[in-house]
Design an enzyme around this catalytic site. Structure first.
Site, mmCIF file in Angstrom:
data_model
loop_
_atom_site.group_PDB
_atom_site.id
_atom_site.type_symbol
_atom_site.label_atom_id
_atom_site.label_comp_id
_atom_site.label_asym_id
_atom_site.label_seq_id
_atom_site.Cartn_x
_atom_site.Cartn_y
_atom_site.Cartn_z
ATOM 1 N N CYS A 91 55.189 121.995 -7.230
ATOM 2 C CA CYS A 91 53.742 122.599 -7.858
ATOM 3 C C CYS A 91 52.921 121.370 -8.209
ATOM 4 O O CYS A 91 53.326 120.855 -9.245
ATOM 5 C CB CYS A 91 53.996 123.511 -8.812
ATOM 6 S SG CYS A 91 52.706 124.208 -9.514
ATOM 7 N N GLY A 92 51.836 120.918 -7.837
ATOM 8 C CA GLY A 92 50.657 119.935 -8.079
ATOM 9 C C GLY A 92 50.153 120.282 -9.541
ATOM 10 O O GLY A 92 50.337 119.341 -10.325
ATOM 11 N N HIS A 93 49.419 121.588 -9.550
ATOM 12 C CA HIS A 93 49.024 121.716 -11.009
ATOM 13 C C HIS A 93 50.215 121.653 -12.106
ATOM 14 O O HIS A 93 49.779 121.357 -13.300
ATOM 15 C CB HIS A 93 48.247 122.880 -10.891
ATOM 16 C CG HIS A 93 48.776 123.984 -11.389
ATOM 17 N ND1 HIS A 93 49.684 124.956 -10.823
ATOM 18 C CD2 HIS A 93 48.952 124.570 -12.888
ATOM 19 C CE1 HIS A 93 50.247 125.894 -11.642
ATOM 20 N NE2 HIS A 93 49.894 125.799 -12.931
ATOM 21 N N HIS A 224 51.414 131.146 0.603
ATOM 22 C CA HIS A 224 50.031 130.837 0.334
ATOM 23 C C HIS A 224 49.017 130.690 1.521
ATOM 24 O O HIS A 224 49.549 130.187 2.541
ATOM 25 C CB HIS A 224 50.014 129.096 -0.174
ATOM 26 C CG HIS A 224 50.791 129.148 -1.576
ATOM 27 N ND1 HIS A 224 52.315 129.068 -1.246
ATOM 28 C CD2 HIS A 224 50.669 128.825 -2.777
ATOM 29 C CE1 HIS A 224 52.882 128.788 -2.381
ATOM 30 N NE2 HIS A 224 51.964 128.772 -3.293
ATOM 31 N N CYS A 253 44.818 123.611 -6.730
ATOM 32 C CA CYS A 253 46.040 123.503 -6.063
ATOM 33 C C CYS A 253 46.696 122.012 -5.370
ATOM 34 O O CYS A 253 46.045 121.640 -4.704
ATOM 35 C CB CYS A 253 46.051 124.588 -4.918
ATOM 36 S SG CYS A 253 47.770 124.958 -4.243
ATOM 37 N N THR A 255 49.539 120.981 -4.397
ATOM 38 C CA THR A 255 50.400 120.920 -3.159
ATOM 39 C C THR A 255 49.516 121.376 -1.903
ATOM 40 O O THR A 255 49.455 121.174 -0.707
ATOM 41 C CB THR A 255 51.613 121.780 -3.109
ATOM 42 O OG1 THR A 255 51.329 123.213 -3.640
ATOM 43 C CG2 THR A 255 52.791 121.240 -4.110
#
Length: 332
Positions: A91-93, A224, A253, A255
């Site tokens: 998860c990037g964020h 997603h 987001c 990713t």
């Protein structure tokens, strides 16, 4: 006061999207790797995720991360990503939120102007470079896992929307990417429910032939859908990110930005070392950049960097009263 469990948390948000960082109360999850820990958690401890993410402690768009000791010697911390939709490989964020929390709570040695944190995630090693001034994390740049295009110009027939064409890319999770006008909807939050319904319908059809990561069969399925706004380009893209089981990513987001850059690169529109701005449905932004090439299985891939900001919003201890009628939370 009576409680069966106590969970310690530091809450934050990354460009509008929450990350509840669980710093204590879970214990060490069994597994030789973070991917194995994710599998164990999903099989045996998913009630912890729902307790912390669902109502009444969370909400329908809640997201979080559980800190763990790393399983590899080149990492500082292990991270398990949790949210309403499940337990994510990456998860990037959430990584930007975790890195900000680690710096601002002193859980890592803080070095100015840049503190480097190596995170052991189920998707692989992720490096976060935190820009620090006067002890404050001003921004975080993550080097994400190699990202690639799984398939271009795929078609699906979706009830109510007809035949749709989409690209499927991976940036830590799988993303279906298509213009929002292809489902006959405007890029307008007034139409948010219709956009979500379209995204969920598209996911259902795509997952009839479930995409699977070429190196890790535990990473599978598309949860997603990235609906591109009119006028989106390889320099500045806007999107509405519909996520299973029915909510929008408030952040741009991480990713999803990685997947979008992999798609643009495969189409010949985004070269290595060019800046890319990705804008969320609420107008917040990440800056992305592809910094190199890689391979994922037998597929050509790219290495993405993502830069964003996070802010701490509070600390908390979450309890589970033995009399609580909702020990695993609920969603309405």
């Amino acid at each position: 006061m009576r409680t069966r469990r106590i969970f310690h948390a530091v809450d934050s948000h990354t460009e509008g999207m929450p990350t509840r960082v669980i710093t204590g109360g879970v214990g060490v999850i069994p597994g030789a790797t973070m991917a194995e820990r994710r599998e164990h958690f999903m099989a045996h401890l998913d009630h912890v995720r729902t307790l912390l993410m669902y109502e009444p402690r969370g909400h329908a768009a809640m997201s979080g991360a559980i800190l763990q000791p790393p399983t590899r010697p080149d990492a500082d911390w292990g991270v398990l990503y949790i949210e309403v939709s499940g337990c994510l490989p990456m998860c990037g964020h959430g990584t930007i939120g975790v890195a900000t929390v680690l710096v601002e709570t002193g859980m890592v040695e803080v070095v100015e102007p840049v503190t480097t944190i190596r995170l052991d995630t189920p998707a692989g090693l992720v490096t976060a470079s935190v820009a620090v001034r006067d002890g404050v994390a001003e921004s975080v740049t993550i080097e994400n896992v190699p990202s690639y295009v799984h398939a271009l110009a795929q078609t699906v027939k979706v009830d109510g929307f007809g035949e749709l064409t989409y690209d499927l890319a991976y940036g830590g999770n799988f993303y279906a990417i298509l213009p929002i006008e292809s489902v006959g909807l405007p890029f307008d939050r007034a139409y948010k429910q219709q956009i979500l319904d379209a995204g969920l319908a598209i996911m259902d059809v795509i997952n009839e032939s479930e995409p699977v990561h070429p190196e890790d069969p535990g990473i599978r399925g598309c949860h997603h859908v990235q609906f591109l706004a009119p006028g989106s380009t390889a320099r500045h893209s806007r999107h509405a990110m519909a996520i299973h089981p029915g909510w929008f990513d408030r952040s741009p987001c991480g990713t999803g930005t990685s997947a979008r850059m992999a798609q643009l690169h495969a189409l010949g529109d985004l070269p290595i070392n060019a800046d890319f701005t990705n804008e969320s449905f609420i107008g917040t932004r990440f800056t992305g950049r592809l910094v190199g090439s890689a391979t994922v299985g037998d597929r050509q891939a790219v290495v993405p960097h993502i830069t964003g900001r996070a802010w701490l919003t509070g600390t908390a201890q979450y309890f589970l009263d033995p009399r609580d009628p909702f020990p695993e939370g609920f969603l309405l």
